[in-house]
Design a protein around this motif. Sequence first.
Motif, mmCIF file in Angstrom:
data_model
loop_
_atom_site.group_PDB
_atom_site.id
_atom_site.type_symbol
_atom_site.label_atom_id
_atom_site.label_comp_id
_atom_site.label_asym_id
_atom_site.label_seq_id
_atom_site.Cartn_x
_atom_site.Cartn_y
_atom_site.Cartn_z
ATOM 1 N N ASN A 246 8.631 11.583 4.425
ATOM 2 C CA ASN A 246 8.453 10.834 5.670
ATOM 3 C C ASN A 246 7.647 9.573 5.403
ATOM 4 N N ALA A 247 8.299 8.603 4.770
ATOM 5 C CA ALA A 247 7.640 7.357 4.383
ATOM 6 C C ALA A 247 8.492 6.179 4.855
ATOM 7 N N LEU A 248 7.918 4.988 4.784
ATOM 8 C CA LEU A 248 8.645 3.788 5.200
ATOM 9 C C LEU A 248 8.307 2.638 4.268
ATOM 10 N N GLU A 249 9.334 2.061 3.671
ATOM 11 C CA GLU A 249 9.129 0.864 2.867
ATOM 12 C C GLU A 249 9.034 -0.351 3.785
ATOM 13 N N MET A 250 8.021 -1.200 3.532
ATOM 14 C CA MET A 250 7.835 -2.417 4.298
ATOM 15 C C MET A 250 7.547 -3.567 3.332
ATOM 16 N N ARG A 256 7.003 -5.544 -1.668
ATOM 17 C CA ARG A 256 7.259 -4.325 -0.905
ATOM 18 C C ARG A 256 6.195 -3.262 -1.163
ATOM 19 N N ILE A 257 5.860 -2.525 -0.110
ATOM 20 C CA ILE A 257 4.959 -1.374 -0.218
ATOM 21 C C ILE A 257 5.658 -0.154 0.383
ATOM 22 N N LEU A 258 5.262 1.020 -0.057
ATOM 23 C CA LEU A 258 5.752 2.250 0.556
ATOM 24 C C LEU A 258 4.609 2.851 1.351
ATOM 25 N N ALA A 259 4.693 2.735 2.672
ATOM 26 C CA ALA A 259 3.691 3.328 3.551
ATOM 27 C C ALA A 259 3.943 4.829 3.609
#
Length: 309
Positions: A246-250, A256-259
């Motif tokens: 359950n992550a989100l790339e932004m 880019r980071i993976l939150a």
Amino acid sequence: MNFHLIQSPSAGVMIRPHRFLSNPETVADNAFQYIIPDAEPEIIATQATREFDQAVEQLTAEGIHIHVFDDYGERETPDSVFPNNWFSTHHGGRIAIFPMYSPSRRRERRSDIIEMLKATYRVKEVIDYSGFENDKLFLEGTGAMVFDHIERIAYVGQSNRADPIILERFCTTFGYEPLTFVTADNNGESIYHTNVILTIATEFALICLDMIPDPLRKKEIADRLTNSGRTVIELDRNQISEFAGNALEMTGRDGRILAISQRAASALRKDQIAVIEKSARLLPLHIPTIELAGGSVRCMIAGIHLTAR
């Protein structure tokens, strides 16, 4: 729209919870949820608000634009910290509003958020599917659907929160190919939201293929992800229980980071992290109280896939 931003938004909407609690309406079919016996509601709420503010501070420090809205709890919306379920935004200037399974979650929909999006970004159309609630049909946004925005595919685990009728209508209107599949947890029950077992980033995907019991469908999904040019990182069931899916790339100012939550990041193996960090830097967020409600970082951020005015 910059091609590299198609999958990885640089802005999002987040809701600061002032009366957070683990929703008793949803605990029956959300195996990731936990209610602490005899917990003081005020203490839990205060901890959740503190975790939320720290997460926003970390995201903002990366150059990600977070639109923060407060929820003071007057409408009894314990899950409002997870706005990605009731609306989504899409390239081309479209917004979708979704029908929600739980009555308390239906109260999360807010016109002020939609009006902010229309004023700040180029919005051509808002399509509201919430009327399907009257027919007991539900499709809970980017919880039920995990989008490959580049290949135009909506990956959907079948559940009572992902009705096939609305899914077909949504995908026809918004231009996605629906790819549905059966999921099963350790008890043989369907996973309540697809986004707890699947994250699709620009160059990789995190997925628990072991929770897809049909071997042919499992292979098809793995092949589709691989053929999109992504590296498939397989997660095990224990990692899923720690919210590693359950992550989100932004996209921030430096790339880019993976939150992802601290709990989830700690569950990843070194070899998995190495693959992720070839294209995105991990940004662990400490949200243990918020995760009691059965969702994690991905659920907290409604990514904005719209062009700024």
